[in-house]
Write a protein that holds these residues in place. Structure first.
Motif, short mmCIF file in Angstrom:
data_model
loop_
_atom_site.label_atom_id
_atom_site.label_comp_id
_atom_site.label_asym_id
_atom_site.label_seq_id
_atom_site.Cartn_x
_atom_site.Cartn_y
_atom_site.Cartn_z
N PRO A 89 0.83 -1.22 0.00
CA PRO A 89 0.00 0.00 0.00
C PRO A 89 0.86 1.26 0.00
O PRO A 89 1.98 1.26 0.49
N PHE A 90 0.30 2.32 -0.59
CA PHE A 90 1.03 3.56 -0.75
C PHE A 90 0.68 4.55 0.36
O PHE A 90 -0.45 4.58 0.85
N LYS A 91 1.67 5.34 0.73
CA LYS A 91 1.49 6.35 1.77
C LYS A 91 1.03 7.65 1.11
O LYS A 91 1.80 8.59 0.91
N ASN A 92 -0.25 7.67 0.75
CA ASN A 92 -0.82 8.80 0.04
C ASN A 92 -2.33 8.74 0.20
O ASN A 92 -2.98 7.94 -0.46
N ASN A 93 -2.88 9.57 1.06
CA ASN A 93 -4.32 9.50 1.33
C ASN A 93 -5.16 10.13 0.22
O ASN A 93 -6.38 10.15 0.30
N TYR A 94 -4.53 10.61 -0.85
CA TYR A 94 -5.26 11.09 -2.02
C TYR A 94 -5.45 9.99 -3.05
O TYR A 94 -6.25 10.14 -3.97
N GLY A 95 -4.71 8.89 -2.93
CA GLY A 95 -4.79 7.80 -3.89
C GLY A 95 -3.83 8.00 -5.05
O GLY A 95 -3.40 9.11 -5.35
N GLN A 96 -3.47 6.90 -5.72
CA GLN A 96 -2.55 6.96 -6.84
C GLN A 96 -3.29 7.32 -8.13
O GLN A 96 -4.43 6.92 -8.32
N ALA A 97 -2.62 8.07 -9.02
CA ALA A 97 -3.30 8.53 -10.24
C ALA A 97 -2.42 8.48 -11.49
O ALA A 97 -2.95 8.60 -12.59
N SER A 98 -1.12 8.33 -11.35
CA SER A 98 -0.24 8.29 -12.52
C SER A 98 -0.53 7.04 -13.34
O SER A 98 -0.71 5.94 -12.80
N SER A 99 -0.60 7.18 -14.65
CA SER A 99 -0.95 6.07 -15.53
C SER A 99 0.29 5.37 -16.07
O SER A 99 1.32 6.00 -16.29
N PRO A 100 0.20 4.06 -16.33
CA PRO A 100 1.32 3.34 -16.93
C PRO A 100 1.48 3.71 -18.40
O PRO A 100 0.50 4.04 -19.08
N VAL A 101 2.72 3.67 -18.89
CA VAL A 101 3.01 3.91 -20.31
C VAL A 101 3.94 2.81 -20.80
O VAL A 101 4.61 2.14 -20.00
#
Length: 491
Positions: free
Chosen positions: A170-182
């Motif tokens: 899990p990531f330490k970011n309470n906004y959630g992940q948003a970067s997309s894979p390329v």
């Protein structure tokens, strides 16, 4: 905790041989169809530029408000990922009945082809207007690659069978992940910025094996998608984040060059055009007339460390900019702010800069600010990425403020509000000289690009719209909170 080794789904040699043989013709057909009809195979299309070319045979609709322009509309579970359009399929992610899913739809009708749940044991925490289904899928025509902050990177074949999974978080970011894979050659590249332990990785797109993983210290939460720059026959991966943009070698993940002058949090994705790179970033608290004033831990704690234990907890912070950003200041999420965490963020507050600037994307080491060709600091978007069309750069800010800049000089050529007011999270996109925008409230605008751009049509979908539209094969695909729309000219 991150997991560097993927989970691969194994089949027998005979099964693999039969599968490869039976799908070879399908793959060839899909790739041929994509080359003829055009595709939009990742976030904002080719290299995240948000632009698709036009020809005499492929025409994009201008009058979206005309009832005949709506080709179909299908219901979707909620999500913010944009459509990935390739071959005869459209790929999306969503949150359905508390489960994360990947969807494949028929491109011509929107009919559901398959739906696959993600192996998520928990759903990540996200911003109040965010979604755990935010990153956009990408595809090479053989497989589909999706990322969920709740479980990691997943790879499906065209039939929806799971080929491999790479657990992350899990990531330490309470906004959630948003970067997309390329995609780059034989690998999937993914940026994972979080409040501590950020990293950029490349995974083998056939197996999910991690080829390299480069730590990104000094980059707390960020949401920009990587772009690929080619200079002198050499490819580079460009990633914008807190205060800096860094160029990496996609072969081994090593840093090549960097430049400072970015915001505290970066949501927008940089755009290449005319041999230059345009980097836009904005975060509250860095405008000249509303700047967060940094203060050292030692000075602040004298008055506010009530129990004198050498740490700060939430109820010790007074109402104001630090209290509202407590979750960011507590980088490791252990319930207290250490002096190191506090002073690190204060340095970011002090150096943050909201602007869009142009730079030639090449060099070595840290580039001096003299390499910045121009910088503009007004009406900077919080989330939407810039758009480059025919020597002009467009930026779209909340309250529907659209600014057109000369790409070579940064001169403002026109700035005006769009008729579809409100906030904007979707980035503008363009088919040739036609620009499409979508407001959070679902207001679509169609513009004729140019120094004196003008709105030629508008349509109110009356639904929340956070996802960037996709353009492919003469169609405009718009995802809202509850539907996917396909607009085009009827044959």
């Amino acid at each position: 905790m991150s997991h560097p080794w993927p989970r691969k789904v194994y089949t027998s040699p005979m099964q693999r041989a039969i599968t490869h043989l039976s799908t070879a013709f399908v793959i060839a057909f899909i790739l041929e169809a994509a080359s003829l009809a055009g595709d939009w195979a990742q976030f904002r299309g080719e290299n995240a530029a948000g632009v698709v070319g036009t020809s005499g045979e492929v025409r994009y609709p201008v009058r979206l408000s005309s009832p005949s322009s709506l080709l179909w509309k299908v219901a979707l579970p909620p999500g913010i990922s944009s459509p990935c359009v390739l071959g005869d399929r459209i790929y999306l992610t969503a949150l359905k009945d508390s489960a994360l899913v990947t969807l494949a739809l028929e491109r011509e009708t929107g009919k559901l082809v398959w739906e696959k749940p993600a192996p998520a044991e928990r759903i990540e925490e996200v911003h109040q207007i965010g979604s755990p289904a935010t990153p956009t899928p990408c595809s090479d025509g053989r497989r589909v690659y999706v990322f969920f902050g709740s479980c990691g990177l997943l790879c499906y074949d065209l039939k929806g069978e799971l080929a491999w999974s790479l657990p992350l978080g899990p990531f330490k970011n309470n906004y959630g992940q948003a970067s997309s894979p390329v995609l780059w050659r034989d690998r999937v590249i993914l940026n994972c910025d979080q409040d501590i332990d950020s990293f950029l990785l490349a995974a083998d797109k056939e197996t999910g094996r991690v080829i390299w993983r480069t730590p990104r210290p000094g980059f707390p939460r960020g949401f920009s998608t990587p772009v690929i720059s080619s200079t002198g026959g050499k490819d580079e991966v460009l990633v914008a984040g807190t205060l800096r943009l860094i160029s990496y070698d996609p072969n081994d993940g090593k840093e090549l060059w960097s430049i400072r002058g970015l915001a505290r949090i970066v949501n927008s994705t940089p755009v290449l055009g005319g041999g230059l790179l345009y980097v836009s970033s904005y975060a509250p608290g860095a405008d000249a007339d509303d700047r967060i004033q940094p203060i050292s831990f030692a000075k602040f704690a004298v008055e506010h460390d009530a129990d004198k234990d050498g740490f700060l907890v939430e109820n010790e912070l007074p109402e104001g900019p630090f209290r509202t950003r407590y979750r960011q200041l507590d980088a490791d999420k252990d319930g207290k702010i250490t002096p190191e965490e506090w002073d690190s963020m204060q340095q970011i507050f002090e150096a943050a800069r909201n602007s869009i600037f142009a730079v030639k994307p090449e060099g070595s080491g840290e580039l001096p600010q003299s390499r910045v060709l121009w910088r503009h600091e007004r009406a900077i978007p919080y989330v939407p990425s810039p758009l480059y069309v025919d020597g002009l750069v467009y930026i779209l800010k909340d309250l529907a403020i659209l600014t057109c800049l000369d790409a070579k000089t940064g001169q403002v050529l026109k700035q005006k509000r769009l008729p579809a007011g409100g906030n904007y999270y979707a980035s503008p996109v363009a088919a040739g000289s036609t620009i499409y925008t979508a407001s959070q409230q679902g207001g679509l605008c169609v513009l004729r690009a140019g120094k004196d751009w003008e709105v030629v049509d508008q349509l109110d979908l009356k639904e929340t719209c956070m996802a960037t539209p996709a353009l492919a094969g003469g169609k405009v695909y718009v995802r809202t909170e509850k539907h996917l729309y396909a607009f085009g000219e009827r044959q």
